[in-house]
Scaffold this motif. Structure first.
Motif, PDB file in Angstrom:
ATOM      1  N   ASN A 225       0.241  57.534  50.606  1.00  0.00           N
ATOM      2  CA  ASN A 225      -0.334  57.344  51.941  1.00  0.00           C
ATOM      3  C   ASN A 225      -0.663  55.862  52.141  1.00  0.00           C
ATOM      4  O   ASN A 225      -1.807  55.442  52.108  1.00  0.00           O
ATOM      5  N   PRO A 226       0.383  55.059  52.339  1.00  0.00           N
ATOM      6  CA  PRO A 226       0.159  53.617  52.429  1.00  0.00           C
ATOM      7  C   PRO A 226      -0.470  53.183  53.750  1.00  0.00           C
ATOM      8  O   PRO A 226      -0.231  53.787  54.790  1.00  0.00           O
ATOM      9  N   ASP A 227      -1.277  52.131  53.654  1.00  0.00           N
ATOM     10  CA  ASP A 227      -1.848  51.484  54.830  1.00  0.00           C
ATOM     11  C   ASP A 227      -1.397  50.030  54.786  1.00  0.00           C
ATOM     12  O   ASP A 227      -1.926  49.220  54.026  1.00  0.00           O
ATOM     13  N   TYR A 228      -0.417  49.704  55.604  1.00  0.00           N
ATOM     14  CA  TYR A 228       0.192  48.384  55.556  1.00  0.00           C
ATOM     15  C   TYR A 228      -0.566  47.333  56.360  1.00  0.00           C
ATOM     16  O   TYR A 228      -0.100  46.206  56.498  1.00  0.00           O
ATOM     17  N   SER A 229      -1.717  47.688  56.884  1.00  0.00           N
ATOM     18  CA  SER A 229      -2.462  46.739  57.719  1.00  0.00           C
ATOM     19  C   SER A 229      -3.035  45.584  56.908  1.00  0.00           C
ATOM     20  O   SER A 229      -3.334  44.522  57.459  1.00  0.00           O
ATOM     21  N   SER A 230      -3.179  45.797  55.598  1.00  0.00           N
ATOM     22  CA  SER A 230      -3.796  44.767  54.770  1.00  0.00           C
ATOM     23  C   SER A 230      -3.322  44.913  53.331  1.00  0.00           C
ATOM     24  O   SER A 230      -2.813  45.967  52.931  1.00  0.00           O
ATOM     25  N   LEU A 231      -3.517  43.855  52.560  1.00  0.00           N
ATOM     26  CA  LEU A 231      -3.182  43.891  51.136  1.00  0.00           C
ATOM     27  C   LEU A 231      -4.395  44.277  50.309  1.00  0.00           C
ATOM     28  O   LEU A 231      -5.545  44.075  50.730  1.00  0.00           O
ATOM     29  N   ASN A 232      -4.135  44.804  49.140  1.00  0.00           N
ATOM     30  CA  ASN A 232      -5.183  45.208  48.205  1.00  0.00           C
ATOM     31  C   ASN A 232      -5.455  44.052  47.248  1.00  0.00           C
ATOM     32  O   ASN A 232      -4.735  43.875  46.259  1.00  0.00           O
ATOM     33  N   VAL A 233      -6.465  43.255  47.532  1.00  0.00           N
ATOM     34  CA  VAL A 233      -6.754  42.065  46.725  1.00  0.00           C
ATOM     35  C   VAL A 233      -7.030  42.441  45.276  1.00  0.00           C
ATOM     36  O   VAL A 233      -6.659  41.704  44.350  1.00  0.00           O
ATOM     37  N   GLU A 234      -7.669  43.582  45.055  1.00  0.00           N
ATOM     38  CA  GLU A 234      -7.991  43.977  43.685  1.00  0.00           C
ATOM     39  C   GLU A 234      -6.730  44.183  42.851  1.00  0.00           C
ATOM     40  O   GLU A 234      -6.717  43.887  41.654  1.00  0.00           O
ATOM     41  N   PHE A 235      -5.679  44.697  43.478  1.00  0.00           N
ATOM     42  CA  PHE A 235      -4.410  44.838  42.761  1.00  0.00           C
ATOM     43  C   PHE A 235      -3.951  43.481  42.242  1.00  0.00           C
ATOM     44  O   PHE A 235      -3.543  43.342  41.081  1.00  0.00           O
ATOM     45  N   ASN A 275       6.584  40.831  55.367  1.00  0.00           N
ATOM     46  CA  ASN A 275       6.448  39.375  55.244  1.00  0.00           C
ATOM     47  C   ASN A 275       5.108  38.991  54.635  1.00  0.00           C
ATOM     48  O   ASN A 275       5.028  38.050  53.832  1.00  0.00           O
ATOM     49  N   MET A 276       4.062  39.702  55.021  1.00  0.00           N
ATOM     50  CA  MET A 276       2.728  39.420  54.500  1.00  0.00           C
ATOM     51  C   MET A 276       2.708  39.579  52.981  1.00  0.00           C
ATOM     52  O   MET A 276       2.202  38.708  52.247  1.00  0.00           O
ATOM     53  N   TYR A 277       3.241  40.699  52.485  1.00  0.00           N
ATOM     54  CA  TYR A 277       3.286  40.949  51.051  1.00  0.00           C
ATOM     55  C   TYR A 277       4.107  39.894  50.332  1.00  0.00           C
ATOM     56  O   TYR A 277       3.666  39.297  49.338  1.00  0.00           O
ATOM     57  N   TYR A 278       5.308  39.655  50.821  1.00  0.00           N
ATOM     58  CA  TYR A 278       6.241  38.757  50.150  1.00  0.00           C
ATOM     59  C   TYR A 278       5.672  37.345  50.056  1.00  0.00           C
ATOM     60  O   TYR A 278       5.671  36.724  48.980  1.00  0.00           O
ATOM     61  N   ASP A 279       5.180  36.837  51.172  1.00  0.00           N
ATOM     62  CA  ASP A 279       4.624  35.477  51.187  1.00  0.00           C
ATOM     63  C   ASP A 279       3.408  35.367  50.272  1.00  0.00           C
ATOM     64  O   ASP A 279       3.218  34.354  49.594  1.00  0.00           O
ATOM     65  N   TYR A 280       2.600  36.409  50.253  1.00  0.00           N
ATOM     66  CA  TYR A 280       1.374  36.378  49.453  1.00  0.00           C
ATOM     67  C   TYR A 280       1.691  36.287  47.965  1.00  0.00           C
ATOM     68  O   TYR A 280       1.045  35.526  47.220  1.00  0.00           O
ATOM     69  N   VAL A 281       2.675  37.052  47.513  1.00  0.00           N
ATOM     70  CA  VAL A 281       3.063  37.004  46.104  1.00  0.00           C
ATOM     71  C   VAL A 281       3.486  35.585  45.723  1.00  0.00           C
ATOM     72  O   VAL A 281       3.076  35.049  44.683  1.00  0.00           O
ATOM     73  N   VAL A 282       4.306  34.964  46.550  1.00  0.00           N
ATOM     74  CA  VAL A 282       4.803  33.623  46.248  1.00  0.00           C
ATOM     75  C   VAL A 282       3.656  32.610  46.240  1.00  0.00           C
ATOM     76  O   VAL A 282       3.578  31.749  45.350  1.00  0.00           O
ATOM     77  N   LYS A 283       2.765  32.702  47.205  1.00  0.00           N
ATOM     78  CA  LYS A 283       1.635  31.774  47.269  1.00  0.00           C
ATOM     79  C   LYS A 283       0.695  31.962  46.077  1.00  0.00           C
ATOM     80  O   LYS A 283       0.149  30.984  45.547  1.00  0.00           O
ATOM     81  N   ARG A 284       0.516  33.195  45.673  1.00  0.00           N
ATOM     82  CA  ARG A 284      -0.484  33.484  44.638  1.00  0.00           C
ATOM     83  C   ARG A 284      -0.001  33.134  43.236  1.00  0.00           C
ATOM     84  O   ARG A 284      -0.803  32.745  42.381  1.00  0.00           O
TER      85      ARG A 284
END
Length: 543
Positions: A225-235, A275-284
């Protein structure tokens, strides 16, 4: 127990505990100088509350200027609860200055300094780079040759996910890999589960099953039951610990941002969430010197993505790839069609003609390294997880040697650690448990610590009854165990005498070093028992 002994015991326990933390150094933004070591990763922390905006897509960067005046733009990222981070590492010693830029007032125009010392920790050698003078090989930033020896472990992120304090399982497995010569782990940011039938034996050992986690997901919600509105910072904070621990041990993360065949509920391609997920991984994760990027495992195999999407992902990655980490795509067809878009070629080849195919690639791609990321050899374990074409340990080893002696790099898989099944402590299992032959790779990497792989080239016209690598002054022949005699007449056309030594690929044993001054055939001391490497050096050239 005496007070002194108690103190020592507690101190040793703290040292051991802290060794499993792999915490990233964090400093608050300040105009005061903060000192870090060369290739040490540091998080520069900022505070800013953002209302009515998605913090994961807010523009936030820091412009760094190195001691020589060179400018580097480093993307920052949101770290939850009003916390923001610019993650940084440097290969140039001296005083670095930075200034932030953002649409958010409280994050804009912040100036600071970092002092990078010449000192390094944990024998760090920097990121993995290419050398235009030897474009077929990998190197560390410090100039040393990097003999890539990879191990696939797609669920590494999950081993200690629920341990809030430390990473004992991850630490144990990484230590085993490090001790046995592996210096890279091919891994996913996130994998959910496998589509094939699982071994019934796993029902008796649920502690070895990491597939279908109910409460691990890079977005909000979960995979069901995904919620794509935001990322899970704890992950991502948990993944930080794993990547940082690998960095401490000088193990590279070959980080596959996507995987299509592990039942992950990805958002729609090119969507805002994607795009949010992909960019975040690269930045992090870009600041980690031990990261190499892979857009997706088997990127075009499952009908989801096409060339245009992967090309756009590469372009997008490079826009945030401020530390210039190497980029590839786990799809040979894509790499062939778009070799100019990747830094090295990734190939998946299960065929029996592996050596010939990899040699063809070595010759075809003279301007970049070739990496066989999957050769169909998946060494057996107590669980049948995924068999591929080859499961025998010696056969799997042989296929790695065939890659290496074709001048390319390779990967090893063990069925009880490469996918949803992860036995992190195989040598501590009960008697009769089928244990991996990690030590075979210790002997292989030890050989190439004696002989710099970057100085050797495949020389197939000297293959005879074995595969040949040659440097200016040394021949290495990989000789299968069923080779009765190795004919060496050609060696005496140029040399009056040679030195000769054999290495057993299964035990790491070396034969006596012999000097030979007449034409003769060479017989392995392990004929019909083990494949061997024949090491020959000219000692006196013909005039």
């Amino acid at each position: 127990m005496s007070t002194i002994k108690q103190f020592v015991f507690v101190l040793l326990g703290l040292i051991y505990f802290n060794s499993l933390q792999a915490e990233i150094k964090t400093v608050k933004h300040s105009k005061k100088n903060n000192t870090i070591k060369k290739w040490e990763v540091v998080d520069i922390a900022f505070k800013a509350d953002v209302k009515n905006q998605n913090p994961f897509v807010i523009d936030f960067v820091a412009q760094f200027t190195d001691p020589n005046g060179k400018v580097q733009i480093v993307p920052g990222f949101y770290n939850g609860a009003g916390n923001w981070v610019v993650r940084f590492s440097a290969s140039v010693a001296g005083v670095w200055t930075y200034e932030t830029r953002s649409e958010i007032k409280t994050l804009n125009g912040k100036k600071g300094k970092l002092v990078v010392s010449n000192e390094t920790s944990n024998e760090h050698k920097g990121g993995i780079v290419l050398n235009p003078e030897k474009p077929r090989n990998f190197f560390y930033e410090n100039g040393e040759s990097y003999f890539l020896t990879a191990f696939e472990c797609d669920w590494l992120y999950a081993l200690d996910y629920h341990n809030q304090e430390a990473l004992p399982k991850t630490d144990h497995l990484l230590n085993l890999l490090h001790e046995n010569g592996f210096n890279q782990v091919v891994m996913n940011v996130f994998s959910y589960d496998v589509s094939w039938k699982k071994d019934d034996e796993l029902k008796e050992h649920p502690e070895h099953e990491y597939g279908a986690p109910k409460d691990i997901f890079p977005f909000l919600g979960n995979n069901e039951n995904p919620d794509y509105s935001s990322l899970n910072v704890e992950f991502f904070k948990k993944l930080d610990r794993t990547i940082a621990l690998m960095h401490d041990k000088n193990i590279v993360s070959h980080l596959m941002i996507y995987v299509w065949n592990k039942l992950v509920a990805w958002p729609e391609m090119n969507s805002d969430a994607d795009n949010m997920y992909y960019d975040y991984v690269v930045k992090r994760y870009g600041a980690f010197p031990n990261v190499m990027w892979d857009v997706s495992k088997e990127a075009l195999y499952y009908g989801r993505a096409d060339d245009a999407y992967i090309l756009e992902r590469i372009k997008r990655l490079r826009e945030n790839n401020s530390f210039n980490r190497l980029v590839t795509v786990h799809d040979y067809g894509f790499c062939k069609r778009h070799a100019e878009s990747v830094d090295f070629i990734s190939r998946q080849d299960w065929t029996y003609s592996l050596y010939t195919n990899m040699l063809d690639d070595y010759n075809k791609y003279s301007d970049k390294p070739v990496f066989n990321i999957e050769h169909g050899g998946y060494e057996e374990s107590p669980y049948e997880v995924f068999t591929g074409s080859y499961v025998n340990a010696e056969t799997c080893l042989k296929r790695n040697y065939q890659c290496v002696f074709a001048g390319v790099y390779s990967t090893y898989y063990w069925q009880a650690a490469s996918w949803n099944v992860v036995v992190y402590n195989p040598y501590e299992q009960e008697e009769g448990f089928i244990k991996p032959k990690f030590e075979y790779f210790k002997y292989m990497t030890s050989l190439f610590s004696k002989f710099d792989f970057s100085k050797f080239k495949p020389t197939p016209w000297h293959n005879q009854a074995g595969y040949c690598l040659k440097s200016d002054d040394t021949y290495l022949f990989y000789v299968p165990k069923d080779t009765y005699k190795f004919r060496g007449e050609f060696l005496f056309k140029e040399n009056e005498s040679i030195s000769l030594q054999w290495m057993n690929t299964l035990s790491g044993e070396y034969s006596e070093l012999l000097n030979v001054n007449k034409k003769q055939d060479f017989e392995s001391p392990w004929y019909n028992k083990a494949d061997a490497v024949l090491i020959i050096k000219p000692t006196n050239k013909n005039k």
